[in-house]
Design an enzyme around this catalytic site. Structure first.
Site, mmCIF file in Angstrom:
data_model
loop_
_atom_site.group_PDB
_atom_site.id
_atom_site.type_symbol
_atom_site.label_atom_id
_atom_site.label_comp_id
_atom_site.label_asym_id
_atom_site.label_seq_id
_atom_site.Cartn_x
_atom_site.Cartn_y
_atom_site.Cartn_z
ATOM 1 N N HIS A 138 12.244 18.462 41.808
ATOM 2 C CA HIS A 138 12.436 19.718 42.941
ATOM 3 C C HIS A 138 12.427 19.229 44.369
ATOM 4 C CE1 HIS A 138 11.093 23.028 45.298
ATOM 5 N NE2 HIS A 138 11.751 23.666 44.439
ATOM 6 N N GLU A 181 15.758 14.283 50.056
ATOM 7 C CA GLU A 181 17.150 13.885 49.937
ATOM 8 C C GLU A 181 16.930 12.618 48.949
ATOM 9 O OE1 GLU A 181 19.156 13.458 53.517
ATOM 10 O OE2 GLU A 181 19.824 15.489 53.516
ATOM 11 N N GLY A 224 12.008 26.199 33.594
ATOM 12 C CA GLY A 224 11.971 27.291 34.490
ATOM 13 C C GLY A 224 13.453 27.379 35.022
#
Lengths: 126, 158
Positions: B9, B45, B73
Site C-alpha cells: 500500500h 515510491e 480488499g
C-alpha cells in the site's frame, strides 16, 4: 498465567476477520498461552481494552499483545501503546507487554514466497 | 526469467516503507527468484508501474505479483487488476501472475508467537515513532508533520 492478545485493525466487513479467528484457533491448539484472544482497534468487538479486561478476568497475570499489522504507522507507534498503557493503569498487578507488528517477523517473507510458488505452479500448468 | 513484485500500500509515515523493503530483501536472499522488486499503490515510491519497468530492464519474462495485504480488499481486487492491465499493454510479451494475499496460513501463528516472545513495554514502541524523522519527506500527511521532530519544524527553528 499467560495470555496472548492479538490486536487487529478491525473492518466494516466482518468476514475480513475470518482468517484472524482461524489463526487464533491454531494458536489455542498449540497451547503456548492459557488464553488466546483478539481485540480490535476499530469497527469490531471486543475492542482492545475490553479484550485486556477479559484476559485479566480469566486470570491472566502476563499479557503479550501482538499487533496484527503489516506496517508501522500511527496505530502501531501511538494508538496501540496508548491503549495498552491505559490498560496497565487499570490492572496494576498484570504485566502487559507489546510485540513488534507481524510484518517485521521473518515468517512473513517465507509465507509470501509460499504464495508466490503456488502462483508459479498454477501459471506453469495453464 | 522470473521476477517477483511485492505489491504494497505505501504509507504517509516517513520511513515506514523500510520494512516492506526488508521483507523484499528476505525474499531476494531466499533465491526463489532472481529479481524481487517492490511496487506501492499510494504515497510511497517506486510505483507498481516503476517496479514492472525495473523487472523488464532486468530481462524478466514472467512477473509474479505477491500482494503484501492481509485480506483481498479493494486494492487487491480492483486497483491491482487495473495496474496489471496497464502493464500488459506496455509490456505485451511479459507473462503476469498474481499470488494469493496473506489470508490464512500456519506461518502466521509462528509470526505471532515470535512477536510475543520479543514483547516489551508498550512505551518502547511509541519511542520509535520519533525515528521516522530520519527519513523525513516533508509530507503534510505524515503523522509527525509539524511536530518537533519533523524536518519542516526543525528548519523553521534554525
Amino acid at each position: 498465567m499467560k495470555a496472548l492478545l492479538i490486536m487487529a485493525h478491525g473492518s466494516p466487513r466482518p468476514e475480513a476477520n475470518d482468517d484472524i479467528r482461524r489463526i487464533a484457533d491454531v494458536l489455542r491448539a498449540r497451547g503456548t498461552h492459557a488464553v488466546v484472544t483478539i481485540g480490535y482497534l476499530d469497527c469490531n468487538d471486543p475492542d482492545i481494552a475490553a479484550a485486556v479486561d477479559e484476559c485479566v478476568a480469566a486470570g491472566a497475570t502476563e499479557i503479550a499483545a501482538v499487533p496484527y499489522f503489516l506496517h508501522s504507522g500511527k496505530h502501531m507507534l501511538r494508538d496501540l501503546p496508548e491503549i495498552l498503557e491505559a490498560a496497565a493503569v487499570r490492572h496494576p498487578g498484570v504485566k502487559i507487554a507489546m510485540g513488534d507488528y507481524i510484518g517485521q517477523e521473518p515468517q512473513i517473507a517465507a509465507l509470501l514466497l509460499d504464495r508466490v510458488q503456488a502462483a508459479m505452479g498454477r501459471a506453469s500448468s495453464e | 526469467m522470473d521476477a517477483i513484485i511485492l505489491f504494497s500500500h505505501g504509507s504517509v509515515l516517513c520511513g515506514a516503507e523500510r520494512n516492506v523493503m526488508a521483507v523484499a530483501q528476505r525474499m531476494r536472499e531466499s533465491g526463489a527468484a532472481p529479481i524481487v522488486e517492490v511496487g506501492f499503490v499510494n504515497y510511497t515510491e517506486p510505483t507498481f508501474a516503476a517496479a514492472v519497468a525495473r523487472c523488464v530492464e532486468q530481462m524478466a519474462t514472467r512477473i509474479v505479483i505477491a500482494p503484501y495485504f492481509l485480506v483481498a480488499g479493494k486494492f487487491v481486487t480492483r486497483e491491482l487488476p487495473g495496474e496489471i492491465a496497464q502493464a500488459r499493454r506496455e509490456h505485451p510479451s511479459i507473462e503476469f501472475a498474481v499470488a494469493a494475499v496473506i489470508g490464512f496460513h500456519e506461518l502466521l501463528a509462528d509470526a505471532i508467537l515470535s512477536s510475543a516472545e520479543g514483547a516489551r513495554p508498550p512505551a518502547a514502541h511509541s519511542a520509535t515513532l520519533r525515528e521516522a524523522s530520519a527519513w523525513c519527506r516533508e509530507d503534510p500527511k505524515c503523522p509527525l508533520y509539524g511536530s518537533d521532530v519533523c524536518r519542516v519544524k526543525l528548519r523553521v527553528a534554525t
